[in-house]
Design a protein around this motif. Structure first.
Motif, short mmCIF file in Angstrom:
data_model
loop_
_atom_site.label_atom_id
_atom_site.label_comp_id
_atom_site.label_asym_id
_atom_site.label_seq_id
_atom_site.Cartn_x
_atom_site.Cartn_y
_atom_site.Cartn_z
N GLY A 1 6.54 21.45 14.79
CA GLY A 1 7.84 22.12 14.70
C GLY A 1 8.78 21.50 13.69
N GLU A 2 10.01 21.26 14.12
CA GLU A 2 11.05 20.74 13.23
C GLU A 2 10.74 19.33 12.75
N ALA A 3 10.08 18.52 13.56
CA ALA A 3 9.71 17.16 13.14
C ALA A 3 8.74 17.22 11.97
N LEU A 4 7.79 18.13 12.01
CA LEU A 4 6.84 18.31 10.92
C LEU A 4 7.55 18.84 9.67
N ASN A 5 8.46 19.78 9.86
CA ASN A 5 9.24 20.29 8.73
C ASN A 5 10.02 19.16 8.06
N GLU A 6 10.60 18.28 8.86
CA GLU A 6 11.37 17.16 8.31
C GLU A 6 10.45 16.21 7.54
N TRP A 7 9.27 15.94 8.07
CA TRP A 7 8.29 15.10 7.36
C TRP A 7 8.01 15.68 5.98
N ASN A 8 7.71 16.97 5.95
CA ASN A 8 7.38 17.63 4.68
C ASN A 8 8.56 17.66 3.71
N ARG A 9 9.77 17.60 4.25
CA ARG A 9 10.95 17.60 3.41
C ARG A 9 11.26 16.21 2.85
N VAL A 10 11.21 15.17 3.70
CA VAL A 10 11.70 13.86 3.27
C VAL A 10 10.66 12.98 2.57
N VAL A 11 9.40 13.10 2.92
CA VAL A 11 8.41 12.20 2.33
C VAL A 11 8.36 12.31 0.80
N PRO A 12 8.32 13.52 0.23
CA PRO A 12 8.33 13.58 -1.24
C PRO A 12 9.61 13.00 -1.84
N LEU A 13 10.74 13.18 -1.18
CA LEU A 13 12.00 12.62 -1.68
C LEU A 13 11.98 11.09 -1.62
N LEU A 14 11.48 10.55 -0.52
CA LEU A 14 11.42 9.10 -0.38
C LEU A 14 10.48 8.49 -1.41
N ASN B 1 19.38 4.89 7.81
CA ASN B 1 19.95 3.75 7.10
C ASN B 1 18.87 2.74 6.72
N SER B 2 17.93 2.51 7.63
CA SER B 2 16.84 1.57 7.36
C SER B 2 15.94 2.06 6.23
N LEU B 3 15.82 3.36 6.09
CA LEU B 3 14.94 3.95 5.07
C LEU B 3 15.66 4.24 3.76
N PRO C 1 11.01 2.35 -2.92
CA PRO C 1 9.70 1.70 -2.85
C PRO C 1 9.13 1.79 -1.43
N ILE C 2 8.84 3.01 -1.00
CA ILE C 2 8.35 3.28 0.34
C ILE C 2 6.86 2.95 0.39
N SER C 3 6.39 2.40 1.49
CA SER C 3 4.98 2.05 1.59
C SER C 3 4.43 2.42 2.96
N GLU C 4 3.16 2.14 3.13
CA GLU C 4 2.49 2.41 4.40
C GLU C 4 3.15 1.62 5.54
N LEU C 5 3.79 0.52 5.22
CA LEU C 5 4.47 -0.28 6.24
C LEU C 5 5.66 0.47 6.85
N ASP C 6 6.18 1.46 6.14
CA ASP C 6 7.32 2.23 6.62
C ASP C 6 6.91 3.48 7.39
N TYR C 7 5.63 3.69 7.55
CA TYR C 7 5.09 4.89 8.17
C TYR C 7 5.72 5.18 9.55
N PRO D 1 0.84 -1.22 0.00
CA PRO D 1 0.00 0.00 0.00
C PRO D 1 0.86 1.26 0.00
N ASP D 2 0.44 2.22 -0.80
CA ASP D 2 1.18 3.47 -0.93
C ASP D 2 1.20 4.22 0.39
N LEU D 3 2.29 4.92 0.64
CA LEU D 3 2.44 5.69 1.87
C LEU D 3 1.47 6.86 1.90
N ASN D 4 0.76 7.00 3.00
CA ASN D 4 -0.10 8.16 3.21
C ASN D 4 0.81 9.35 3.52
N THR D 5 0.76 10.37 2.69
CA THR D 5 1.68 11.49 2.84
C THR D 5 1.22 12.50 3.88
#
Length: 153
Positions: free
Chosen positions: A46-59, A121-123, A64-70, A34-38
């Motif tokens: 704060g910074e954790a949310l900024n990082e989410w918005n930065r890395v999710v589109p790159l990943l 590393n895992s991601l 092959p990132i999926s909902e399992l990696d959420y 299943p595709d990752l829910n963005t």
């Protein structure tokens, strides 16, 4: 934990046609989850949310990132946010507090950095893991009609 399964690219030596087909199917299966829910989780700020918005589109564009990696991605973002918050606290208060004791933010930041490196590393976000992916891609051979005829048993 069981034996680590190698996909086709890192395999050296001869493998049977059945093994090759199994490994190709495993690689293709990586893209069938299943595709990752963005949408970021509501508790990220704060910074954790900024990082989410930065890395999710790159990943999503490269891996092959999926909902399992959420949960791994959430943990990575929390670790990055913690590192930055601790650094701001250390910058304001110093590594040593006025009472002569070490700032607990230093220890917390150090642990968050270790966690972040392991999660990255895992991601597939570290230089080493990206180099392995690139190396494996460069070893892929183009499909050759003659080769497929020769592989038919």
């Amino acid at each position: 934990m069981g034996k680590k399964i190698k996909l086709i690219e890192p395999t050296k030596g001869h493998i049977s046609k059945a093994e090759r087909l199994d490994r190709e199917a495993m690689r293709e299966e990586l893209f069938e989850y299943p595709d990752l829910n963005t949408q970021p989780p509501t508790f990220l700020t704060g910074e954790a949310l900024n990082e989410w918005n930065r890395v999710v589109p790159l990943l999503k564009s490269d891996i092959p990132i999926s909902e399992l990696d959420y949960s791994l991605i959430v943990s990575y973002c929390v670790a990055v946010g913690t590192i930055i918050e601790c650094q701001n606290h250390i910058k304001d208060n110093g590594a040593m507090l006025k009472d002569g004791k070490s700032n607990p933010a230093v220890r917390l930041q150090s642990q968050a950095m270790k966690d972040m490196r392991m999660l990255a590393n895992s991601l597939g976000m570290s230089l080493d893991s990206r180099m392995k992916l690139a190396f494996n891609k460069s070893k892929e051979k183009p499909k050759d009609a003659f080769e497929s005829l020769m592989l038919d048993d």
